[in-house]
Scaffold this motif. Structure first.
Motif, short mmCIF file in Angstrom:
data_model
loop_
_atom_site.label_atom_id
_atom_site.label_comp_id
_atom_site.label_asym_id
_atom_site.label_seq_id
_atom_site.Cartn_x
_atom_site.Cartn_y
_atom_site.Cartn_z
N GLU A 321 23.92 21.26 12.96
CA GLU A 321 23.73 20.17 12.01
C GLU A 321 23.50 18.85 12.75
O GLU A 321 22.62 18.06 12.38
N SER A 324 20.07 18.72 14.00
CA SER A 324 19.13 18.49 12.91
C SER A 324 19.11 17.00 12.55
O SER A 324 18.05 16.40 12.34
N LYS A 325 20.27 16.42 12.53
CA LYS A 325 20.39 15.00 12.22
C LYS A 325 19.71 14.16 13.31
O LYS A 325 18.98 13.21 13.04
N HIS A 327 17.40 15.11 15.33
CA HIS A 327 15.96 15.29 15.28
C HIS A 327 15.34 14.37 14.23
O HIS A 327 14.33 13.71 14.48
N LEU A 328 15.99 14.33 13.07
CA LEU A 328 15.49 13.44 12.01
C LEU A 328 15.49 11.99 12.50
O LEU A 328 14.52 11.25 12.30
N LEU A 331 12.57 11.27 14.70
CA LEU A 331 11.33 11.08 13.93
C LEU A 331 11.32 9.70 13.28
O LEU A 331 10.30 9.01 13.25
N GLN A 332 12.46 9.31 12.76
CA GLN A 332 12.53 8.00 12.11
C GLN A 332 12.30 6.88 13.11
O GLN A 332 11.67 5.87 12.79
N ASP A 386 9.23 24.49 15.03
CA ASP A 386 9.09 23.54 13.91
C ASP A 386 9.38 22.13 14.38
O ASP A 386 8.64 21.19 14.11
N ARG A 387 10.47 22.01 15.09
CA ARG A 387 10.85 20.67 15.57
C ARG A 387 9.82 20.11 16.54
O ARG A 387 9.45 18.93 16.46
N ALA A 389 6.71 20.87 16.69
CA ALA A 389 5.49 20.53 15.95
C ALA A 389 5.68 19.22 15.19
O ALA A 389 4.79 18.36 15.18
N GLN A 390 6.82 19.08 14.56
CA GLN A 390 7.08 17.85 13.80
C GLN A 390 7.04 16.64 14.73
O GLN A 390 6.40 15.63 14.43
N VAL A 394 4.43 13.62 14.41
CA VAL A 394 4.88 12.27 14.09
C VAL A 394 4.61 11.32 15.25
O VAL A 394 4.17 10.18 15.06
N PRO A 498 13.71 4.03 6.35
CA PRO A 498 13.48 5.17 7.22
C PRO A 498 12.09 5.79 7.06
O PRO A 498 11.55 6.31 8.01
N ASP B 21 20.11 22.34 4.82
CA ASP B 21 19.93 21.36 5.90
C ASP B 21 19.06 20.19 5.42
O ASP B 21 17.86 20.15 5.66
N TYR B 23 18.73 17.26 6.45
CA TYR B 23 18.06 16.48 7.52
C TYR B 23 16.74 17.13 7.87
O TYR B 23 15.71 16.47 8.02
N ALA B 24 16.79 18.45 7.99
CA ALA B 24 15.57 19.17 8.32
C ALA B 24 14.54 18.99 7.21
O ALA B 24 13.35 18.82 7.48
N LYS B 26 14.13 16.47 5.30
CA LYS B 26 13.51 15.15 5.45
C LYS B 26 12.54 15.14 6.62
O LYS B 26 11.47 14.51 6.55
N ALA B 27 12.94 15.79 7.69
CA ALA B 27 12.06 15.84 8.87
C ALA B 27 10.74 16.49 8.48
O ALA B 27 9.67 16.02 8.88
N TRP B 28 10.81 17.54 7.71
CA TRP B 28 9.58 18.19 7.25
C TRP B 28 8.72 17.23 6.44
O TRP B 28 7.52 17.17 6.61
N ILE B 30 8.76 13.95 6.43
CA ILE B 30 8.20 12.86 7.25
C ILE B 30 6.93 13.36 7.94
O ILE B 30 5.89 12.71 7.94
N THR B 31 7.06 14.55 8.49
CA THR B 31 5.90 15.14 9.16
C THR B 31 4.75 15.32 8.16
O THR B 31 3.60 14.96 8.45
N THR B 34 2.95 12.17 7.40
CA THR B 34 2.03 11.69 8.43
C THR B 34 0.74 12.52 8.42
O THR B 34 -0.32 12.03 8.81
N SER B 58 17.13 3.72 0.34
CA SER B 58 15.97 4.53 0.70
C SER B 58 15.24 5.00 -0.55
O SER B 58 14.00 5.06 -0.56
#
Lengths: 503, 734
Positions: A321, A324-325, A327-328, A331-332, A386-387, A389-390, A394, A498, B21, B23-24, B26-28, B30-31, B34, B58
């Motif tokens: 977790e 994951s946080k 990683h987000l 990206l932000q 996935d990460r 690629a993201q 970004v 964000p 998840d 967070y994941a 949101k990451a998706w 955001i991607t 873009t 937000s």
């Protein structure tokens, strides 16, 4: 006069020292305080005097001389930072770092208590030195690596000093250390990080909270520390997997204020030349490496420990977790970076993520994947991809990574299949715009005075406000501008948010 | 893969990840954004995640994006409808609070646009108005554009819906919400006539709001709750809901203060003469009366210019003060004033001078009559009274019973002054009449009560009587089904009747006065005499010089009203009893009535005894039924003795008829026979004894028996007197 710092520490010294001090004072007066150059003859006199004394008072004496000579030199010269006399360097190495100058005379080493006393004196000196420039020069005079046999002692002393500064929250030292971390080869930086991690993470587990609190005191240091620890923990072995406590602390710092990650970048003038092999300018790539490699590495760790029961897997879940946080957040931060680059008109002109570093990461990932295949780890491989690629998408979209899609395809060709990566490599399907006119960046006016702006003066990072010296940019090697990027397509006022729409 | 397919894939992956998840997820997204910045679903999904997690900042940022980028999406409009609905209602619900928070994060122009769009989608006038109001409140610059049209649409809605009271939801919004925005906006430039119109609309609303009657259901509820509640006064009348509004928004705090503030603002907008935002209503009156005096003295043109100002201010002061007076005098009329402790009060002639010597008074009246005769051709009796009593009359109040007496009388005075000012000039009167007719003040019961009291105060008793008539017809109209037995209504009715009696008395119509009085008395319950004593005490020090001119404010309770009735009757009979003509019946009534408040009437009693001595005889057959005062009994016993002058007393029923037949009392005597009740036993008694021989013996026995009755409750005796002798009492007056 700049010697006020050290002078107070000499009051209890013996007579011989008092005489020495008196000589110096006379000399200062004679020299009319304008310049003070100790010639080699005098230096050897001093050296002989020092050799007779106990190591602590000798070390103090050297610090005192260092302060006087650098302080007055800085005061008299208007030009560039004064260099250090070779003889002075020798004195420092001999009496502070205890490197023998000639074979026959082995300098007396300090006892542990004396060493601690010396560290305390240094701590107080840096704390009380009001002039940033002098503090900085003294710090680098003491701890800049010289490529000689004294470096080991230097590192040892530096590790102890920074560790102590963290423990007692000496912000000036931490700021000096931040600069040191920026100008020193990454190998040494990693060593410093290692010492600090040993002190605060490994040896005494609950000490991490002390380190945690440093973030508000010296965000600059923390930013550099993050870069250093991401360089240290590269998942190459169990020992080099980030300790959970460290991970948690970093995620805490970053979620509290993601702009921490851009601090060094924003405060570094673009024309400043940094030595080769130093740390990355932002911790972004390092953190990204963590996020991408973590699923693979934890998978690797878990394989032998499969029967270990719940404790392990729960820890794994908690870490998952956190990654994951994290990683987000990364990206932000890319999105924030885009705003900054747009504001400074740097889009497409500055590679925040060097393509080569990214290539290395992709390489590592593909190697790890190969090791884990086939089958059982498929989910983890997919998560890692996935990460990746993201992050690639970004980073490219925000102008942090300057790389064309075809280059990307070549770069990632060896990676296992992943839907998102495929999508990112091929790029978006071109579609007609649903409504005309590009998004107007300034349409979000801040009429609400209550809205906390990240640039407002109460921000914990005063250094975040406007970028210093921006005009000349580091010239960039030819690259293809990102097709989907155009500078007017971003609205800079949205730093507090964000997510932002990107054209 | 199509762009559509890509987006669907990305959103689907994000949606799947939300529970495990976020967070994941949101990451998706955001991607995804873009990759496809122009795709609505991606951004809406981002917004949904933030909204569902109730992250205000937000969510607000994302809502802004989708509002700006995808203004045509129906989903966006549905979202905006939900948010604006949350803004309109005052719910404390957590989600509603969150939605309000989201709205607050948006930049002003976007809020403005959103509200306007949302307004367009409303079809209900009230909703639309509330929505527009949100806009005006937030963006004062929009008031110039929308303020007046919103106000007019509310006033129009009021007309269209044909509402019977100005206290309705449209007017409430107009007066309390829209009007302040219009008036306080420095960029508004309204014509003076419109300002007056709005001012009057506001005044009508505030006045009707303050003077609204207790709502029917509140009353029912109140009466049901009374048993269980510790303080019954609290439970009722607190709740009041304007139809179409919530209970919370039905509340108007400090209506009079708000009205005064509005006067200040309108005054400055209209460039009123000498207007410097008055702090109180009396100050307002003072200012306009000065203005009025000054203007009428100087130029008539200037006067007509100030006319609207004077009338507006004066009208407000009038209703303000009249309301305060009436709410003290008749509290049960108003919502929020009902409490069990408060009773109605009634303005009556002051009769504390009734025990004074009749000679002085008669001379005075005589003189007055003469004066009146001389002017009879040109003046009505009302005018005469106006001249005699209209100015500077004193109103007596028991200060212990009405703690706020000073304010109440002050309000009464201020209201009268405003009324006088409004009627001091033809043009003022015309303007005021216009306002009254548009507000339909003629059906304001409470105002009728004030007017009646004012007319009484002015001494225009004839007019007062017709006003009282209007009042009772108004009462019938407004409460046609009211149960006459319910305590409050009977007290209110009695209040009017007793005022009628008082007026008739003042007009010298004693018979009518008595008739009305006895009507009231029959509905009263006699109290213990002792309880009354204390209050009577306070009346004594009053100087006698003002007698005849004064008024009295009495609580409308049996305890206070019965004594008043007795005094009024005494006053009616007193004049008749002491005329040069012999009228034993009247004299007898006077003696009976003088027992009350004994020995206040001792002088009068002695005067009556003198008269009896002069006459040498006295016939009053009710004597032993109603006279229980030991002093009087003693005096009468003495009169029969030689020392007392051997007065021939015929105090037993039928005695007179048997002995002799004094002509003036014959008719009365016959009437006595027709009366049922107390006399029967005595008559029987009389029949069984010798004709003349036993008279003396009978008298002695009766006296003895009477002495034993001394301990009887005097008020009960007198109450019985009023009820049993009702007909004879009325008929014995001209």
């Amino acid at each position: 006069m700049s010697f006020t710092g050290f002078r107070s520490y000499f009051c209890d010294e013996q007579r011989s020292h008092c005489q020495l001090w008196a000589i110096n004072v006379c000399r200062l007066i004679e020299a009319n305080v304008t310049s003070l150059i100790i010639n080699s003859e005098e230096m050897s006199d001093i050296r002989h005097a020092l050799l007779r004394r106990d190591p602590l008072s000798a070390a103090k004496e050297v610090l005192y001389h260092l302060d006087i000579s650098l302080g007055s030199a800085l005061q008299s010269s208007t030009g560039p930072t004064p260099g250090l006399e070779k003889s002075m360097v020798e004195l420092v190495e001999e009496f502070i770092f205890h490197v023998p100058k000639d074979r026959n005379i082995q300098p007396k080493r300090m006892s542990c208590v004396q060493e601690l006393q010396l560290l305390e004196i240094m701590c107080s000196y840096f704390q009380e030195q009001s002039k940033d420039a002098i503090r900085q020069i003294i710090f680098s005079a003491l701890f800049s690596l010289q490529g000689n046999k004294a470096d080991e002692s230097r590192m040892a002393m530096l590790g102890k000093l920074v560790s102590m500064a963290i423990a007692v929250c000496r912000v000036p030292i931490l700021e000096c250390a931040a600069v040191w971390l920026q100008r020193t080869h990454s190998a040494w930086c990693v060593r410093l990080a290692q010492v600090l991690m040993d002190d605060y993470c490994t040896l005494v587990p609950c000490a991490i909270s002390t380190l945690q609190n440093i973030c508000s005191a010296s965000p600059r240091f923390c930013c550099q520390l993050i870069t250093a620890v991401t360089a240290l923990y590269d998942f190459s072995s169990d020992e080099l997997t980030p300790p959970p406590a460290l991970l948690e602390m970093l995620v805490g710092w970053i979620t509290e204020d993601p702009r921490l990650l851009l601090l060094t970048f924003i405060n570094t003038p673009l024309n400043s030349s940094l030595p080769l092999g130093c740390l990355e300018i932002t911790p972004l790539l390092g953190l990204l490496r963590w996020c991408v490699k973590a699923p693979l590495a934890y998978q690797r760790c878990r394989k032998p420990a499969l029967t270990n029961g719940h404790g392990e897997s729960e820890k794994g879940t908690a870490s998952e977790e956190l990654y994951s946080k994290l990683h987000l957040s990364v990206l932000q931060v890319f999105l924030m970076l885009q705003v900054h680059l747009t504001e400074q008109n740097l889009i497409g002109r500055l590679a925040v993520l060097p393509v080569e570093s990214v290539a290395t990461l992709v390489e590592e990932v593909s190697r790890l994947c190969e090791k884990l295949t086939p089958f059982p780890a498929a989910n983890h491989i997919q998560l890692a991809l996935d990460r990746l690629a993201q992050a690639l998408q970004v980073a490219m979209a925000t102008g942090a990574l300057l790389c064309a899609r075809e280059d990307l395809r070549a770069l990632c060709s060896r990676l296992p299949h992943n839907n998102l990566l495929q999508l990112v490599m091929s790029g978006p399907v071109v579609q007609p715009p649903p409504h005309s006119g590009p998004f107007q960046p300034n349409m979000y006016p801040h009429i609400h005075p209550g809205r906390p702006s990240s640039l407002s003066p109460h921000s914990p990072h005063p250094v975040l406000s406007p970028h210093p010296a921006l005009s000349p940019h580091r010239p960039l090697t030819a690259h293809t501008a990102h097709p989907s990027l155009s500078p007017h397509a971003f609205h800079p006022a949205a730093m507090a948010f964000p997510y932002r729409p990107i054209r | 893969m199509s762009a559509q397919g890509d987006c669907e894939f990305l959103v689907k992956r994000a949606r799947e990840l939300v529970p495990q998840d976020p967070y994941a997820a949101k990451a998706w997204l955001i991607t995804a954004r873009t990759l496809y910045p122009a795709d609505f679903n991606i951004q809406y999904e981002m917004y949904s995640i933030e909204r569902n997690a109730e992250r205000t900042a937000s969510a607000g940022r994302l809502l802004y994006d989708i509002f700006v980028n995808f203004p045509e999406q129906p989903v966006v409009w549905r979202e905006i409808a939900v948010i604006t609905a949350a803004l309109r209602n005052d719910s404390q619900d957590k989600h509603a609070q969150f939605l309000k928070g989201v709205f607050e994060t948006l930049p002003g122009p976007v809020q403005c646009k959103m509200l306007l769009k949302a307004t367009e989608q409303c079809f209900n006038t009230l909703e639309k108005a509330e929505m527009l109001l949100l806009l005006l409140k937030r963006f004062p610059e929009s008031v110039v554009q929308h303020g007046v049209s919103l106000g007019e649409s509310l006033l129009e809605a009021e007309t269209v819906e044909n509402l019977d009271t100005p206290v309705n939801c449209f007017r409430k919004l107009f007066v309390c919400d829209v009007l302040p925005l219009i008036l306080n906006n420095p960029n508004m430039c309204l014509p003076v006539s419109l300002l007056y119109k709005y001012m009057h609309k506001a005044a009508e609303f505030y006045i009707c709001y303050v003077t609204r009657e207790p709502s029917a259901d509140a009353q029912i509820q109140g009466s049901q709750e009374v048993g269980g509640l510790k303080s019954p006064g609290r439970g009722r009348s607190q709740r009041y809901v304007i139809d179409g509004l919530s209970e919370k928004s039905s509340v108007v705090t400090e209506p009079w203060d708000r009205l005064l503030e509005m006067v200040g603002v309108v005054g400055s907008l209209c460039d009123w003469q000498g207007e410097k935002a008055s702090r109180s209503y009396s100050e307002l009156l003072q200012r306009v009366s000065e203005l009025c005096r000054y203007m009428s003295a100087t130029d008539s043109e200037g006067f007509s210019r100030c006319c609207a100002q004077i009338v507006t201010c004066c009208t407000l002061v009038l209703f303000h003060s009249a309301f305060h007076y009436v709410s003290a005098v008749q509290p049960s009329l108003f919502q929020g004033h009902t409490s069990l402790s408060s009773c109605p009060w009634v303005l009556l002639e002051d009769l504390s001078g009734v025990y004074t010597d009749v000679e002085v008074e008669r001379k005075h009246t005589h003189k007055k009559r003469k004066l009146a005769d001389g002017r009879e051709k040109t003046m009505s009796s009302d005018d005469e009274d106006l001249l005699a009593k209209g100015r500077g009359r004193h109103i007596v109040v028991n200060k212990a019973e009405m703690p706020s007496w000073a304010e109440t009388l002050e309000h009464f005075r201020t209201a009268r002054e405003s009324w006088d000012l409004l009627h001091s000039h033809q043009s003022l009167e015309t303007e005021f009449a216009k306002i009254c007719s548009s507000w339909k003040t003629e059906i304001w019961m409470w105002f009728r009560i004030f007017l009646t009291d004012m007319i009484i105060y002015q001494g225009q008793y004839r007019k007062a009587l017709s006003s009282l008539g209007l009042m009772s017809s108004l009462q019938l109209q407004q409460n046609p089904n009211q149960n006459p037995l319910s305590s409050s209504s009977s007290l209110e009715t009695q209040r009017a009747i007793i005022q009628q009696a008082s007026c008739h008395y003042a007009l010298g119509e004693y018979r009518m006065a008595c008739e009305k009085l006895l009507e009231v008395v029959s509905g009263l319950m006699p109290q213990n005499h002792e309880a009354v004593k204390s209050s009577e005490e306070q009346r004594k020090p009053r100087s006698k010089t003002r007698r005849g001119n004064d008024l009295r404010l009495l609580p409308c309770t049996s305890k206070s009203i019965l004594p008043f009735c007795l005094q009024l009757m005494l006053a009616c009979f007193k004049l008749r009893a002491f005329t040069d003509n012999r009228d034993d019946l009247a004299l007898g009534h006077v003696i009976v009535l003088l027992q009350y408040d004994w020995p206040q009437g001792e002088n009068l009693f002695l005067k009556a005894v003198d008269k009896i001595c002069q006459q040498g005889s006295f016939q009053y057959e009710n004597f032993f039924n109603y006279v229980t005062n030991i002093d009087m009994l003693e005096e009468f016993a003495y009169l029969r003795t030689t020392e007392g002058g051997r007065v021939q007393l015929e105090l037993l029923p039928n005695q007179g008829m048997l002995i002799k037949n004094p002509s003036p009392a014959l008719g009365v005597e016959l009437n006595t026979l027709l009366l049922p009740g107390a006399q029967k036993a005595d008559r029987h008694h009389t029949v069984t004894r010798g004709i003349t021989k036993g008279v003396k013996e009978d008298f002695r026995l009766a006296m003895e028996r009477q002495v034993s009755r001394c301990g009887e409750n005097l008020l009960t005796v007198l109450h019985r007197f009023c009820i049993n002798e009702k007909i004879i009492l009325v008929q014995s007056l001209p």
